[in-house]
Design a protein around this motif. Structure first.
Motif, PDB file in Angstrom:
ATOM      1  N   VAL A   1      -2.158  -1.540  11.286  1.00 16.33           N
ATOM      2  CA  VAL A   1      -2.325  -1.984   9.898  1.00 16.33           C
ATOM      3  C   VAL A   1      -2.712  -0.796   9.023  1.00 16.33           C
ATOM      4  N   ALA A   2      -3.593   0.044   9.525  1.00 17.35           N
ATOM      5  CA  ALA A   2      -4.002   1.236   8.775  1.00 17.35           C
ATOM      6  C   ALA A   2      -2.819   2.175   8.556  1.00 17.35           C
ATOM      7  N   GLU A   3      -2.002   2.359   9.595  1.00 19.80           N
ATOM      8  CA  GLU A   3      -0.821   3.218   9.471  1.00 19.80           C
ATOM      9  C   GLU A   3       0.136   2.669   8.421  1.00 19.80           C
ATOM     10  N   LYS A   4       0.359   1.360   8.468  1.00 23.62           N
ATOM     11  CA  LYS A   4       1.253   0.705   7.514  1.00 23.62           C
ATOM     12  C   LYS A   4       0.681   0.804   6.095  1.00 23.62           C
ATOM     13  N   ALA A   5      -0.635   0.650   5.972  1.00 29.48           N
ATOM     14  CA  ALA A   5      -1.283   0.740   4.658  1.00 29.48           C
ATOM     15  C   ALA A   5      -1.152   2.146   4.081  1.00 29.48           C
ATOM     16  N   ILE A   6      -1.383   3.155   4.897  1.00 25.00           N
ATOM     17  CA  ILE A   6      -1.260   4.543   4.437  1.00 25.00           C
ATOM     18  C   ILE A   6       0.171   4.827   3.990  1.00 25.00           C
ATOM     19  N   ALA A   7       1.133   4.403   4.793  1.00 29.09           N
ATOM     20  CA  ALA A   7       2.537   4.619   4.426  1.00 29.09           C
ATOM     21  C   ALA A   7       2.873   3.917   3.120  1.00 29.09           C
ATOM     22  N   ALA A   8       2.429   2.677   2.996  1.00 29.42           N
ATOM     23  CA  ALA A   8       2.730   1.905   1.790  1.00 29.42           C
ATOM     24  C   ALA A   8       2.033   2.477   0.564  1.00 29.42           C
ATOM     25  N   LEU A   9       0.775   2.863   0.722  1.00 31.98           N
ATOM     26  CA  LEU A   9       0.034   3.425  -0.416  1.00 31.98           C
ATOM     27  C   LEU A   9       0.588   4.780  -0.837  1.00 31.98           C
TER      28      LEU A   9
END
Length: 106
Positions: free
Chosen positions: A30-38
């Motif tokens: 989730v953190a990886e996906k959040a960083i990519a999205a942000l």
């Protein structure tokens, strides 16, 4: 491969992202996906959180927590710099090189 997917690949198993996930009590994926999205959302037109949420499907509250943890919207540039392996100020070419290397096209 989209910019989001390239950033997601580069963030995968990154120790900084894992540390942040542990501190926030969220799954590393989730953190990886959040960083990519942000990071992708920060580069796009519009509100970073809205763009990131639309791109990733993650709740804006989680995205907001991640963004606050990394120091706010301005610090998202720092994550792009982590990905800038040749320190030329442009991480996108490094991400593209990483992605092409995965497919043996380098």
């Amino acid at each position: 491969m989209s910019l989001f997917d390239q950033i997601l690949g580069a963030a995968h198993n990154h120790p900084t992202v894992k540390n942040m996930a542990d501190k926030l009590g969220i799954d590393q994926s989730v953190a990886e996906k959040a960083i990519a999205a942000l990071t992708d959302g920060h580069q796009a037109d519009g509100d970073t959180l809205e763009v990131a949420s639309a791109k990733s499907g993650l709740d804006q509250n989680i995205l907001s927590q991640v963004m606050a943890h990394v120091g706010g919207e301005g610090s998202l540039t720092g994550f792009m710099q982590l990905l800038d392996q040749d320190h030329d100020g442009n991480p996108l070419n490094d991400i593209t090189d990483m992605a092409s290397g995965l497919f043996g096209k380098k």
